[in-house]
Structure formats: structure tokens, C-alpha cells
Design a protein around this motif. Structure first.
Motif, PDB file in Angstrom:
ATOM      1  N   ALA A  42      -9.122  64.844  34.633  1.00 38.55           N
ATOM      2  CA  ALA A  42      -8.639  64.871  36.157  1.00 38.55           C
ATOM      3  C   ALA A  42      -9.934  65.504  37.030  1.00 38.55           C
ATOM      4  N   ASP A  43     -10.360  66.264  36.386  1.00 32.26           N
ATOM      5  CA  ASP A  43     -11.227  66.835  37.304  1.00 32.26           C
ATOM      6  C   ASP A  43     -12.725  65.840  37.444  1.00 32.26           C
ATOM      7  N   LEU A  44     -13.043  65.196  36.389  1.00 33.99           N
ATOM      8  CA  LEU A  44     -13.922  64.227  36.556  1.00 33.99           C
ATOM      9  C   LEU A  44     -13.552  63.152  37.591  1.00 33.99           C
ATOM     10  N   ALA A  45     -12.467  62.497  37.522  1.00 27.62           N
ATOM     11  CA  ALA A  45     -12.053  61.435  38.059  1.00 27.62           C
ATOM     12  C   ALA A  45     -11.468  61.744  39.651  1.00 27.62           C
ATOM     13  N   THR A  46     -11.377  62.967  40.033  1.00 26.47           N
ATOM     14  CA  THR A  46     -10.818  63.312  41.491  1.00 26.47           C
ATOM     15  C   THR A  46     -12.083  62.732  42.546  1.00 26.47           C
ATOM     16  N   HIS A  47     -11.214  62.226  43.425  1.00 23.38           N
ATOM     17  CA  HIS A  47     -12.249  61.884  44.776  1.00 23.38           C
ATOM     18  C   HIS A  47     -12.618  63.226  45.218  1.00 23.38           C
ATOM     19  N   PRO A  48     -14.086  62.938  45.389  1.00 22.32           N
ATOM     20  CA  PRO A  48     -14.814  64.481  45.694  1.00 22.32           C
ATOM     21  C   PRO A  48     -14.255  65.167  47.222  1.00 22.32           C
ATOM     22  N   GLU A  49     -13.597  64.517  48.088  1.00 21.35           N
ATOM     23  CA  GLU A  49     -13.231  65.034  49.207  1.00 21.35           C
ATOM     24  C   GLU A  49     -11.981  65.711  49.076  1.00 21.35           C
ATOM     25  N   ARG A  50     -11.299  65.506  47.786  1.00 22.28           N
ATOM     26  CA  ARG A  50      -9.866  66.112  47.736  1.00 22.28           C
ATOM     27  C   ARG A  50      -9.833  67.093  46.742  1.00 22.28           C
ATOM     28  N   ARG A  51     -10.748  67.534  46.295  1.00 25.15           N
ATOM     29  CA  ARG A  51     -11.008  68.388  45.346  1.00 25.15           C
ATOM     30  C   ARG A  51     -10.352  69.833  45.440  1.00 25.15           C
ATOM     31  N   HIS A  52     -10.020  70.178  46.558  1.00 21.58           N
ATOM     32  CA  HIS A  52      -9.467  71.421  47.187  1.00 21.58           C
ATOM     33  C   HIS A  52      -7.923  71.226  46.628  1.00 21.58           C
ATOM     34  N   ARG A  53      -7.492  70.099  46.314  1.00 24.94           N
ATOM     35  CA  ARG A  53      -6.254  69.915  46.099  1.00 24.94           C
ATOM     36  C   ARG A  53      -5.833  70.317  44.556  1.00 24.94           C
ATOM     37  N   LEU A  54      -6.721  70.356  43.659  1.00 27.11           N
ATOM     38  CA  LEU A  54      -6.918  70.830  42.364  1.00 27.11           C
ATOM     39  C   LEU A  54      -6.285  72.108  42.078  1.00 27.11           C
ATOM     40  N   GLU A  55      -5.774  72.009  40.800  1.00 28.87           N
ATOM     41  CA  GLU A  55      -5.417  73.258  40.378  1.00 28.87           C
ATOM     42  C   GLU A  55      -5.989  73.799  39.060  1.00 28.87           C
ATOM     43  N   PRO A  56      -6.659  75.211  39.376  1.00 28.75           N
ATOM     44  CA  PRO A  56      -7.543  75.632  38.132  1.00 28.75           C
ATOM     45  C   PRO A  56      -6.510  75.665  36.803  1.00 28.75           C
ATOM     46  N   GLY A  57      -7.062  75.081  35.696  1.00 30.19           N
ATOM     47  CA  GLY A  57      -6.550  74.934  34.251  1.00 30.19           C
ATOM     48  C   GLY A  57      -5.511  73.670  34.435  1.00 30.19           C
ATOM     49  N   VAL A  58      -5.225  73.201  35.454  1.00 30.88           N
ATOM     50  CA  VAL A  58      -4.236  72.136  35.334  1.00 30.88           C
ATOM     51  C   VAL A  58      -4.939  70.758  35.603  1.00 30.88           C
ATOM     52  N   SER A  59      -5.684  70.722  36.687  1.00 32.30           N
ATOM     53  CA  SER A  59      -6.613  69.603  37.096  1.00 32.30           C
ATOM     54  C   SER A  59      -8.054  69.910  37.526  1.00 32.30           C
ATOM     55  N   VAL A  60      -8.437  71.078  37.466  1.00 31.18           N
ATOM     56  CA  VAL A  60      -9.840  71.447  37.417  1.00 31.18           C
ATOM     57  C   VAL A  60     -10.235  72.520  36.401  1.00 31.18           C
ATOM     58  N   VAL A  61     -11.348  72.230  35.820  1.00 28.76           N
ATOM     59  CA  VAL A  61     -11.858  73.094  34.585  1.00 28.76           C
ATOM     60  C   VAL A  61     -12.251  74.412  35.048  1.00 28.76           C
ATOM     61  N   THR A  62     -11.946  75.301  34.372  1.00 29.18           N
ATOM     62  CA  THR A  62     -12.417  76.674  34.910  1.00 29.18           C
ATOM     63  C   THR A  62     -13.332  77.283  33.795  1.00 29.18           C
ATOM     64  N   ASP A  63     -13.943  78.285  34.193  1.00 28.31           N
ATOM     65  CA  ASP A  63     -14.721  78.957  33.149  1.00 28.31           C
ATOM     66  C   ASP A  63     -14.028  79.664  31.980  1.00 28.31           C
ATOM     67  N   ASP A  64     -12.632  80.201  32.466  1.00 27.55           N
ATOM     68  CA  ASP A  64     -11.923  80.784  31.469  1.00 27.55           C
ATOM     69  C   ASP A  64     -11.522  79.830  30.310  1.00 27.55           C
ATOM     70  N   MET A  65     -11.577  78.496  30.534  1.00 26.19           N
ATOM     71  CA  MET A  65     -11.270  77.763  29.604  1.00 26.19           C
ATOM     72  C   MET A  65     -12.308  77.502  28.493  1.00 26.19           C
ATOM     73  N   THR A  66     -13.747  77.684  29.186  1.00 24.92           N
ATOM     74  CA  THR A  66     -14.778  77.588  28.185  1.00 24.92           C
ATOM     75  C   THR A  66     -14.837  78.862  27.470  1.00 24.92           C
ATOM     76  N   GLY A  67     -14.673  80.043  28.343  1.00 26.65           N
ATOM     77  CA  GLY A  67     -14.715  81.402  27.474  1.00 26.65           C
ATOM     78  C   GLY A  67     -13.542  81.242  26.259  1.00 26.65           C
ATOM     79  N   ALA A  68     -12.681  80.750  26.593  1.00 28.16           N
ATOM     80  CA  ALA A  68     -11.666  80.888  25.350  1.00 28.16           C
ATOM     81  C   ALA A  68     -12.243  79.924  23.937  1.00 28.16           C
ATOM     82  N   LEU A  69     -12.743  78.782  24.605  1.00 30.97           N
ATOM     83  CA  LEU A  69     -13.595  78.242  23.589  1.00 30.97           C
ATOM     84  C   LEU A  69     -14.436  78.813  22.768  1.00 30.97           C
TER      85      LEU A  69
END
Length: 186
Positions: A74-101
Motif C-alpha cells: 500500500a505504501d509503495l502503490a499510493t498516489h504520491p499526492e494522497r499519502r497524507h491519507r495513509l495510516e501508520p502501520g496500516v497503509s504506511v510503513v513505520t520505523d516501529d515496524m522495522t524495529g520490531a523485525l
């Protein structure tokens, strides 16, 4: 009338972006999205292999990784001008996700240190499937970097996540190989 799976919109060589817009199917960004999709599918095979081998906890972890890769897609496929509509951990990757890995990698390596040799994939079906998933994720990472270098929006958290999940898959494949793992040379 029943819903159709085909729309004919892609017949012109484009595909829809998340939250609107279209992009060429030949775009490096679409290649990265396709690789992420393929990784999810390969991990599905790995998850089934883990279940068949009685590795229930590993199968549950693989399911979690599959779900997180949907976030990457979802993060990759999102229209760049509409990224503000993404939700952390749901449709946009967060640093916390990487930290958990990273925590998972560190915990697994503490419990089962890697052997100082290269192993031939395929000691078990589950380990081979996890190794295959790792290689697909590495390709996704390369294509994501290529897309970024070509001017597409690819977030740094996506790149870090893809790098780290492939590291985790490497560790998980070694764990799933068990003690019978075969080194490259004798």
C-alpha cells in the motif's frame, strides 16, 4: 449482475494506484509492488509448509509478515499526492515496524546463533520456502531502490523494512533448517 474481476482499464498498459491515479505497468515502482505481492504469495507457501511441519509458532509469525507486506504494498502503490491519507502501520510503513523485525532477529540469533558457513537451501521444505521468500523480498528491495532512483516516491521506512525483513527471513530459514543443514562445502 455478478461483479466482474476484470475492468479493462489496464488494457492500455497502466494500472491503478492506491487512492487514485494510474501508472505504467512497466514502471520500476510497479515491479517493486509486484515483487512484494509475489513475496506475500511465496510466504503463503512457506506458512503452509511450516504448518505441515508442525512449526505453528513460525507459521503465525509468517502470517504476521504477510500482513505487514500488504502495508508495504500500500505504501509503495499510493498516489504520491494522497499519502497524507495513509495510516501508520496500516497503509504506511513505520520505523516501529522495522524495529520490531530487528528485535525478532536479535532474539532469534541469541537463541540460535548462525553457523559461520553458507548453507545450501532445502534442508527442509519450510526452510527452502523461506529462502525463496527472502530472495523475492531482496528483488523487491532492488526494484524499490530503482523506482526511487527513477524519481518515484519510495519512503525510507519502506526501504529499511524490506532490507530488514529479508534479514529476518534469512534467520528464519536457518532456524527451519534444523541441525541437518548442509554447508556449501564439506
Amino acid at each position: 449482475m455478478a461483479a466482474r474481476i476484470y475492468t479493462r482499464h489496464g488494457d492500455d498498459g497502466t494500472t491503478g494506484r492506491f487512492l487514485g491515479g494510474r501508472i505504467s505497468k512497466a514502471s520500476p515502482l510497479v515491479a517493486a509492488c509486484g515483487d512484494v505481492d509475489e513475496a506475500v504469495a511465496v510466504l503463503g507457501i512457506a506458512r503452509a509448509g511450516c504448518r505441515a511441519a508442525g512449526l505453528t509458532a513460525l507459521a503465525e509469525l509468517v502470517l504476521r509478515l504477510q500482513r505487514e507486506l500488504f502495508v508495504v504494498g500500500a505504501d509503495l502503490a499510493t498516489h504520491p499526492e494522497r499519502r497524507h491519507r495513509l495510516e501508520p502501520g496500516v497503509s504506511v510503513v513505520t520505523d516501529d515496524m522495522t524495529g520490531a523485525l530487528e528485535t525478532l532477529i536479535d532474539d532469534r540469533l541469541a537463541a540460535n546463533p548462525l553457523q559461520p558457513v553458507f548453507l545450501v537451501p532445502g534442508t527442509t521444505a519450510a526452510s527452502a520456502q523461506l529462502d525463496l521468500a527472502r530472495t523475492v523480498v531482496r528483488r523487491a528491495e532492488r526494484h524499490a531502490v530503482g523506482a526511487r532512483d527513477a524519481g518515484e516516491h519510495v519512503s525510507d521506512p519502506v526501504l529499511r523494512y524490506l532490507n530488514r525483513i529479508s534479514d529476518l527471513l534469512f534467520v528464519l530459514a536457518r532456524d527451519a533448517s534444523g541441525p541437518e543443514a548442509e554447508p556449501v562445502s564439506h
